[in-house]
Each structure stands twice: as structure tokens, then as C-alpha cells.
Design a protein around this motif. Structure first.
Motif, PDB file in Angstrom:
ATOM      1  N   ASN A 163      11.235   3.824  13.618  1.00  0.00           N
ATOM      2  CA  ASN A 163      10.236   3.125  12.367  1.00  0.00           C
ATOM      3  C   ASN A 163      10.088   4.180  11.244  1.00  0.00           C
ATOM      4  N   TRP A 164       9.284   3.452  10.331  1.00  0.00           N
ATOM      5  CA  TRP A 164       9.061   4.324   9.051  1.00  0.00           C
ATOM      6  C   TRP A 164       8.262   5.424   9.496  1.00  0.00           C
ATOM      7  N   GLU A 165       7.616   5.688  10.406  1.00  0.00           N
ATOM      8  CA  GLU A 165       6.538   6.696  10.490  1.00  0.00           C
ATOM      9  C   GLU A 165       7.482   7.899  11.059  1.00  0.00           C
ATOM     10  N   ASP A 166       8.327   7.492  12.007  1.00  0.00           N
ATOM     11  CA  ASP A 166       9.714   8.320  12.397  1.00  0.00           C
ATOM     12  C   ASP A 166      10.518   8.952  11.342  1.00  0.00           C
ATOM     13  N   ALA A 167      10.822   7.903  10.370  1.00  0.00           N
ATOM     14  CA  ALA A 167      11.585   8.232   9.396  1.00  0.00           C
ATOM     15  C   ALA A 167      11.311   9.287   8.385  1.00  0.00           C
ATOM     16  N   ALA A 168       9.884   9.368   7.812  1.00  0.00           N
ATOM     17  CA  ALA A 168       9.264   9.879   7.058  1.00  0.00           C
ATOM     18  C   ALA A 168       9.489  11.483   7.096  1.00  0.00           C
ATOM     19  N   LEU A 169       9.893  11.859   5.768  1.00  0.00           N
ATOM     20  CA  LEU A 169      10.059  13.563   5.620  1.00  0.00           C
ATOM     21  C   LEU A 169       9.223  13.972   4.691  1.00  0.00           C
ATOM     22  N   LYS A 170       8.950  13.181   3.851  1.00  0.00           N
ATOM     23  CA  LYS A 170       7.945  13.508   2.705  1.00  0.00           C
ATOM     24  C   LYS A 170       7.193  12.133   2.334  1.00  0.00           C
ATOM     25  N   VAL A 171       5.935  12.106   2.369  1.00  0.00           N
ATOM     26  CA  VAL A 171       5.030  10.875   2.213  1.00  0.00           C
ATOM     27  C   VAL A 171       4.683  11.089   0.741  1.00  0.00           C
ATOM     28  N   ASP A 172       4.863   9.840   0.049  1.00  0.00           N
ATOM     29  CA  ASP A 172       4.164   9.529  -1.328  1.00  0.00           C
ATOM     30  C   ASP A 172       4.637  10.630  -2.007  1.00  0.00           C
ATOM     31  N   ASP A 173       5.937  11.116  -2.438  1.00  0.00           N
ATOM     32  CA  ASP A 173       6.152  12.138  -3.132  1.00  0.00           C
ATOM     33  C   ASP A 173       6.175  12.064  -4.779  1.00  0.00           C
ATOM     34  N   GLY A 174       6.250  10.655  -5.123  1.00  0.00           N
ATOM     35  CA  GLY A 174       6.024  10.485  -6.564  1.00  0.00           C
ATOM     36  C   GLY A 174       5.898   9.027  -6.903  1.00  0.00           C
ATOM     37  N   VAL A 175       5.465   8.839  -8.295  1.00  0.00           N
ATOM     38  CA  VAL A 175       5.142   7.474  -8.806  1.00  0.00           C
ATOM     39  C   VAL A 175       6.486   7.230  -9.741  1.00  0.00           C
ATOM     40  N   HIS A 176       6.817   5.879  -9.733  1.00  0.00           N
ATOM     41  CA  HIS A 176       7.856   5.538 -10.468  1.00  0.00           C
ATOM     42  C   HIS A 176       7.379   4.646 -11.814  1.00  0.00           C
ATOM     43  N   LEU A 177       7.696   5.008 -12.908  1.00  0.00           N
ATOM     44  CA  LEU A 177       7.606   4.309 -14.198  1.00  0.00           C
ATOM     45  C   LEU A 177       8.681   4.103 -15.070  1.00  0.00           C
ATOM     46  N   ASN A 178       8.582   2.732 -15.377  1.00  0.00           N
ATOM     47  CA  ASN A 178       9.781   1.943 -16.175  1.00  0.00           C
ATOM     48  C   ASN A 178       9.241   2.198 -17.778  1.00  0.00           C
ATOM     49  N   TRP A 179       9.806   2.999 -18.532  1.00  0.00           N
ATOM     50  CA  TRP A 179       9.358   3.465 -19.678  1.00  0.00           C
ATOM     51  C   TRP A 179       9.790   2.163 -20.487  1.00  0.00           C
ATOM     52  N   PRO A 180       8.975   1.655 -21.599  1.00  0.00           N
ATOM     53  CA  PRO A 180       9.341   0.656 -22.293  1.00  0.00           C
ATOM     54  C   PRO A 180      10.523   0.688 -23.270  1.00  0.00           C
ATOM     55  N   ARG A 181      11.221  -0.296 -23.677  1.00  0.00           N
ATOM     56  CA  ARG A 181      12.311   0.165 -24.481  1.00  0.00           C
ATOM     57  C   ARG A 181      12.151  -0.297 -25.969  1.00  0.00           C
ATOM     58  N   SER A 182      12.593   0.539 -26.882  1.00  0.00           N
ATOM     59  CA  SER A 182      12.273   0.443 -28.366  1.00  0.00           C
ATOM     60  C   SER A 182      13.227  -0.627 -28.838  1.00  0.00           C
ATOM     61  N   PHE A 183      14.305  -0.986 -28.305  1.00  0.00           N
ATOM     62  CA  PHE A 183      15.220  -2.078 -28.496  1.00  0.00           C
ATOM     63  C   PHE A 183      15.603  -2.970 -27.448  1.00  0.00           C
TER      64      PHE A 183
END
Length: 430
Positions: A163-183
Motif C-alpha cells: 500500500n502507499w504507507e509501505d511504498a513511501a520513501l520520502k513523504v511530501d518532498d515538494g510542491v508542484h507549480l505550473n508557471w503561467p505562459r507569456s504566450f
């Protein structure tokens, strides 16, 4: 009533036969692998190696000529190759099984600014897609959400778990941001002209991100009476304990993203994509920005780009002194199993073969912050590795005989291998 009972009985008999293989048990016996060419994942190669590990940790990595006592079970790998487990960053593996079936799709949640959405708790360890990674040596991955402006928080897992508990090696390592496009491209299906045109909302979109970060920073410095989950989830990227993975491709967008995030207290920034990163390598190097390159197997975006720019982009960035790894988003998660072949193709663009290997091993581990345990074959690190009949970066010779995650001897059987054997038997009998 009798028909319902028969249907239920058929269901409980059917389901186990189609479930994922039982995850491997913990290592209980020392293992020694001798004679293989060991690719350590840090640029070094040992032609005739001796690898030993106990209780999931590497205890010896060296030349087979060393006069040292072999321990436990001996695997003769003469003529074969050993590699650290390959790592797939920023993927939605385990979050979506069938794109067209909404009930199996947890990769994109409702909302635009949702850093508090944790991909890990939606991760399906029994996914047939995840299972199919292992026979090609892809043993670890960063499970990341998609969609919106701030998609959520990723975690790093290993691909053989209950399950996901067994699978986890590093929990909540980072946040993902989609930067706006200028074009943006004209939406022909809505009557707009084709081609690129300035995004008139770009400044407003950027300001939305900045305002959110400032509010989250102010929230973290105060003593709020009510919990704001979205603001609270930004605490890690603001104090440097988590990384901000920013998705941007254009030269302007990359510069704006890095400068804006740094100016607003985001300490650890990783660029994902970076199609035009080769134009601003000095800027990225100065700001110590690692790059997860996307779309190496693709056509150039613009008419005046080199025809082979997507293929050679990783080499251009490596030659400029940047820390680079392959993310290589494709239309389907299934393509992640081809990660080693993307690295092999980069090696055909002039990048040293062992440096190409680092793009999916040692470098990936450094960028994801798990290099203390994974990514390279070194004493004291996790025994997460595999043995291949030949060059694992070549699809013709990437044929695994053994694979280990934390020393556990994992299964290389999948739904796909079962089908292959089934139909090979059919045609061999004709």
C-alpha cells in the motif's frame, strides 16, 4: 438469490488471480553478486565487480579480485551488468490507471491553488502500470499531482509495496507549480487564429501566484485561530525543507519564475521542462537551479529550432555545468518504462554513456533529495539495484534477471509478461 451468491463467489475467485504479485519479503540472507560489470550511477564503472548486501544495505562494492570473504547466497553474474534502480521523477504513476475512466483517475483535483493536496494518499501500489516499470529497471518514482496552478504535493515511493504507507520513501518532498505562459497558441476550435500570441493575462496570473505565496508566508509567521490547509502546506517550501518544482519552458517564463520565487522566500527551486533552458545556462547556474528535462523524444517546438534540439537538450545543459536529470513526460504513464532508453538516446547525442546513466540514477536522486540512500551503488546505501543481461540503456539488451529494492528480491512478472508468455506459447505451438 442463488444467482447473486454464485456471482459473488466468482468475483472473489477471479480477483486474486488478477492482483499484483505479493511484494517481496524483507531480506533475511546476505547476497553476493560477482563478476558483473557494475555501473555505479556516479560515472564510475567496475568491469568485474563484487557487490554484497545485508539487511537491505550495501556492505561491499569493489573489484571481484579483492580477497574478501563472500557472504550468503552467491549470484554469478559474469558477463552481465549491474545498475542502481532507475528513478522516475514527477510522474503520476499510481494516480491514474485508465485515463478515460474517471473513477481510476486521481491525478488532478479540483482547484487552482491546492498545495495541500497530497498525491501519496491516492497512490495505488497495486497498479498494473506501476508494476510494468520493474522489468525495465525503473524501481523508484516521485509521484506528483497535475493540473491547476499549484497542483499539490508529491512523495517518493518504491515500486514493490502492499500500500502507499509501505511504498513511501520520502513523504511530501515538494510542491508542484505550473508557471503561467507569456504566450499562448490560438484556439482554432473556438474561432481564434492559429499560432502564438501574447497572453494578455500573464501579469495577472503571475500576481496571483505571488499574492498566494505572500499570504502563505504571513500565515506561517502568525498565530491563526483557524487552520488554512493551503497556506499551511506552503510552510515547507518557505523554510527550505521542501522543494518547489516549477514547470516552465520559455526563456522569459524560466527567468521570471526563478526570480519571483527566490524574491518571495522560496529557497529550493527545481525547474521541470526547461525547453529553452540552454539559452540561459549562466542564469540557472548562478541560481543553482537543477533541471528535470521533458520530452527528449519529440519534435522541435519552433520552426527555427535545431531539428534535434529535444534530443540533445540534456547534453547541452550537462556541458554547461548544470545538475540535470530526465523527467520526460509523455502522453501516457505507460511510457515511463522507456526511461532507460531515453537516457540511452541522449548517450547517442555525444554525452558520455555513464553521464547519460546519471540522468536517471545519481542525478535524479540528488535533485529529489534521496541521494543519501538511493541513486548510486555505494557502501551504506540501499541495496536497490538490478542485474541485466546487457546494456540496460538499450532496449535490445535490457533484459533483467534479478532486481532488488532495499535488498528484497522482487518479482519481475507483470500482467504484460504473463500475456507475452501466453501468446508466445500459442504461436510456438503452431
Amino acid at each position: 438469490m442463488k444467482n447473486i451468491q454464485l456471482l459473488f463467489l466468482a468475483f472473489i475467485i477471479y480477483v486474486p488471480s488478477k492482483a499484483q504479485q505479493t511484494p517481496a519479503p524483507k531480506q533475511t540472507e546476505a547476497i553476493t553478486i560477482e563478476g558483473a560489470t557494475a555501473h555505479l550511477g556516479n560515472g564510475e564503472v567496475i568491469e568485474s565487480s563484487l557487490i554484497m548486501f545485508e539487511e537491505g544495505k550495501l556492505t561491499f562494492v569493489g573489484d571481484s579480485k579483492m580477497k574478501i570473504a563472500r557472504k550468503g547466497k552467491l549470484i554469478d553474474a559474469t558477463g552481465k551488468h549491474i545498475y542502481p534502480g532507475f528513478i522516475a521523477p514527477a510522474k503520476t504513476l499510481g494516480l491514474v490507471e485508465i485515463n478515460s475512466v474517471r473513477a481510476t483517475n486521481d491525478q488532478d483535483e479540483i482547484g487552482e491553488l491546492i498545495p495541500h493536496v497530497r498525491s501519496l494518499i491516492a497512490y495505488n501500489a497495486e497498479s498494473k502500470v506501476v508494476e510494468s516499470m520493474r522489468p525495465n529497471g525503473v524501481l523508484l518514482g516521485q509521484i506528483a499531482p497535475t493540473g491547476g496552478r499549484i497542483s499539490g504535493t508529491s512523495s517518493i515511493v518504491q515500486f514493490d509495496a502492499w500500500n502507499w504507507e509501505d511504498a513511501a520513501l520520502k513523504v511530501d518532498d515538494g510542491v508542484h507549480l505550473n508557471w503561467p505562459r507569456s504566450f499562448r497558441q490560438g484556439r482554432w476550435w473556438m474561432g481564434e487564429e492559429r499560432g502564438y500570441k501574447p497572453n494578455k493575462d500573464y501579469a495577472e496570473d503571475v500576481e496571483t501566484v505571488v499574492t498566494f505565496i505572500k499570504n502563505a508566508s504571513a500565515y506561517g509567521k502568525g498565530s491563526p485561530k483557524e487552520v488554512n490547509p493551503a497556506f499551511a502546506a506552503m510552510h515547507g517550501v518557505l523554510n527550505g525543507s521542501q522543494k518547489m518544482y516549477v514547470y516552465a519552458d520559455g526563456e522569459k517564463e524560466i527567468i521570471d519564475a526563478v526570480n519571483t520565487l527566490k524574491a518571495n522566500g522560496i529557497k529550493e527551486v527545481v525547474l521541470v521542462g526547461g525547453y529553452e533552458a540552454h539559452k540561459i545556462t549562466d542564469f540557472l547556474k548562478k541560481n543553482e537551479i537543477p533541471v528535470l528535462v521533458q520530452f527528449t523524444h519529440n519534435l522541435p517546438v519552433f520552426d527555427d529550432d535545431d531539428y534535434d534540439l529535444p534530443y540533445k537538450l540534456p547534453k547541452l545543459l550537462v556541458d554547461a555545468g548544470l545538475l540535470v536529470a530526465l523527467q520526460n513526460t509523455e502522453a501516457s504513464n505507460f511510457q515511463t518504462r522507456n526511461l532507460p532508453f531515453y537516457a540511452g538516446q541522449v548517450g547517442q547525442q555525444g554525452l558520455d554513456k555513464e553521464k547519460a546513466l546519471q540522468l536517471i540514477t545519481g542525478n535524479s536522486a540528488k535533485i529529489l533529495g534521496i541521494d543519501d540512500s538511493y541513486g548510486t551503488l555505494e557502501v551504506g546505501k540501499s541495496a536497490t539495484l538490478f542485474i541485466s543481461e546487457g546494456d540496460a540503456l538499450d532496449m535490445r539488451t535490457n533484459q533483467l534477471t534479478h532486481a532488488f529494492i532495499d535488498g528484497r528480491n522482487i518479482s519481475l512478472e507483470t500482467h504484460q509478461t504473463e500475456l507475452w508468455k501466453r501468446y508466445m506459447g500459442k504461436y510456438e505451438g503452431e
